[in-house]
Design an enzyme around this catalytic site. Structure first.
Site, PDB file in Angstrom:
ATOM      1  N   ARG A  61       1.002  -0.807  -0.335  1.00  0.00           N
ATOM      2  CA  ARG A  61       0.429  -0.387   0.101  1.00  0.00           C
ATOM      3  C   ARG A  61       1.210   1.366   0.163  1.00  0.00           C
ATOM      4  NH1 ARG A  61      -3.275  -1.571   4.620  1.00  0.00           N
ATOM      5  NH2 ARG A  61      -2.103  -3.669   4.590  1.00  0.00           N
ATOM      6  N   GLU A  98       0.936  -6.650  12.829  1.00  0.00           N
ATOM      7  CA  GLU A  98       0.077  -6.603  14.175  1.00  0.00           C
ATOM      8  C   GLU A  98      -0.589  -9.122  13.778  1.00  0.00           C
ATOM      9  OE1 GLU A  98      -3.142  -3.781  13.676  1.00  0.00           O
ATOM     10  OE2 GLU A  98      -3.642  -4.156  15.332  1.00  0.00           O
TER      11      GLU A  98
HETATM   12  O1  PRP Z   1       2.979  -0.955  12.071  1.00  0.00           O
HETATM   13  P1  PRP Z   1       2.929  -2.041  11.572  1.00  0.00           P
HETATM   14  O2  PRP Z   1       2.759  -3.057  12.286  1.00  0.00           O
HETATM   15  O3  PRP Z   1       4.110  -2.935  11.155  1.00  0.00           O
HETATM   16  O4  PRP Z   1       2.111  -2.343  10.588  1.00  0.00           O
HETATM   17  C1  PRP Z   1       2.205  -1.538   9.243  1.00  0.00           C
HETATM   18  C2  PRP Z   1       2.070  -2.152   8.029  1.00  0.00           C
HETATM   19  O5  PRP Z   1       0.810  -3.122   7.911  1.00  0.00           O
HETATM   20  C3  PRP Z   1       0.431  -2.810   6.816  1.00  0.00           C
HETATM   21  O6  PRP Z   1       0.998  -4.194   5.524  1.00  0.00           O
HETATM   22  P2  PRP Z   1       0.956  -5.633   5.092  1.00  0.00           P
HETATM   23  O7  PRP Z   1       1.990  -5.854   5.601  1.00  0.00           O
HETATM   24  O8  PRP Z   1      -0.519  -5.429   5.950  1.00  0.00           O
HETATM   25  O9  PRP Z   1       1.027  -5.220   3.670  1.00  0.00           O
HETATM   26  P3  PRP Z   1       0.243  -4.785   1.887  1.00  0.00           P
HETATM   27  O10 PRP Z   1       0.112  -3.498   2.328  1.00  0.00           O
HETATM   28  O11 PRP Z   1       1.078  -5.547   1.298  1.00  0.00           O
HETATM   29  O12 PRP Z   1      -0.848  -4.954   2.514  1.00  0.00           O
HETATM   30  C4  PRP Z   1       0.303  -1.623   6.762  1.00  0.00           C
HETATM   31  O13 PRP Z   1       0.198  -0.964   4.726  1.00  0.00           O
HETATM   32  C5  PRP Z   1       1.693  -1.269   6.583  1.00  0.00           C
HETATM   33  O14 PRP Z   1       2.797  -1.563   5.694  1.00  0.00           O
HETATM   34  N1  ADE Z   2      -5.052  -2.794  11.931  1.00  0.00           N
HETATM   35  C1  ADE Z   2      -4.417  -2.252  10.793  1.00  0.00           C
HETATM   36  N2  ADE Z   2      -5.528  -2.259   9.486  1.00  0.00           N
HETATM   37  C2  ADE Z   2      -4.477  -1.352   8.592  1.00  0.00           C
HETATM   38  N3  ADE Z   2      -3.634  -1.919   8.734  1.00  0.00           N
HETATM   39  C3  ADE Z   2      -2.526  -2.385   9.479  1.00  0.00           C
HETATM   40  N4  ADE Z   2      -1.558  -2.475   9.214  1.00  0.00           N
HETATM   41  C4  ADE Z   2      -1.256  -2.982  10.916  1.00  0.00           C
HETATM   42  N5  ADE Z   2      -2.047  -3.570  11.550  1.00  0.00           N
HETATM   43  C5  ADE Z   2      -3.014  -2.850  10.687  1.00  0.00           C
END
Ligand code: PRP
Ligand code: ADE
Length: 176
Positions: A61, A98
């Site tokens: 994202r 998370e």
């Molecule tokens: O602060 P954190 O606990 O590390 O979480 C934040 C991350 O989690 C989500 O990505 P995700 O890993 O779900 O990947 P995506 O963007 O490919 O869906 C979000 O876009 C951040 O990159």
């Molecule tokens: N609660 C949450 N919602 C969206 N993105 C996340 N990445 C990690 N935790 C998340």
């Protein structure tokens, strides 16, 4: 309406996604609104004006934001990708988030050594992703110019884990 009000008004909250117990904050409806997306890019660019020579986006994202910021500022775009997606030599960092564990990778040597890199992502939660990104940026020989996110989930320790890096969040709210 202010950029923070647009984010709050347009974003979605999905309980138990992608796993039971996680309150997922979905910003895709915000990005789908042209006024909101433009305001986000303008806000991040203004907040870090003069502080970066390149932009790094965190897969997936964060890529959406980084590409627009790189275009707006006419600066290099660095992709920090999930494991196994970049060919050739890579630097890797494994981190917890998370709802699991992941590994980020970066290609070293693609931009000028010592560049100030602005790291951007949609959400900051535990900070695991952002901390891993700061390590990769520094191991590649660059300097972290700042960290910009649209939504910071307070209460999961992300800001504390980022220590003295300059962190800016358009919206901060309590983690669900
Ligand atoms: O602060 P954190 O606990 O590390 O979480 C934040 C991350 O989690 C989500 O990505 P995700 O890993 O779900 O990947 P995506 O963007 O490919 O869906 C979000 O876009 C951040 O990159
Ligand atoms: N609660 C949450 N919602 C969206 N993105 C996340 N990445 C990690 N935790 C998340």
């Amino acid at each position: 309406m202010s950029v923070s009000d647009l984010v709050l008004e347009l974003s979605d909250t999905i309980p138990d996604f992608p796993k039971p117990g996680i309150v997922f904050r979905d910003l895709t409806p915000v990005f789908a609104n042209a006024d909101a997306f433009t305001a986000i890019i303008d806000d991040l660019a203004a907040r870090f004006a003069g502080k970066y020579d390149a932009v790094a986006g965190l897969e997936a994202r964060g890529f959406l934001l980084a590409a627009a910021l790189a275009y707006a500022g006419h600066v290099p775009l660095v992709a920090i990708r999930k494991e196994g997606k970049l060919p050739g030599e890579v630097l890797s960092e494994t981190y917890d988030l998370e709802y699991g564990t992941a590994t980020f990778e970066i290609h070293p040597g693609q931009i000028v050594s010592g560049s100030r890199v602005l790291i951007v992502d949609d959400v900051l939660a535990t900070g695991g992703s952002a901390v891993a990104a700061t390590r990769l940026v520094e191991r590649a020989g660059y300097v972290v110019g700042g960290i910009g996110v649209v939504l910071e989930l307070d209460g999961l320790g992300g800001r504390d884990r980022l220590g003295d890096y300059e962190l800016y969040s358009i919206v901060t709210e309590a983690a669900g």
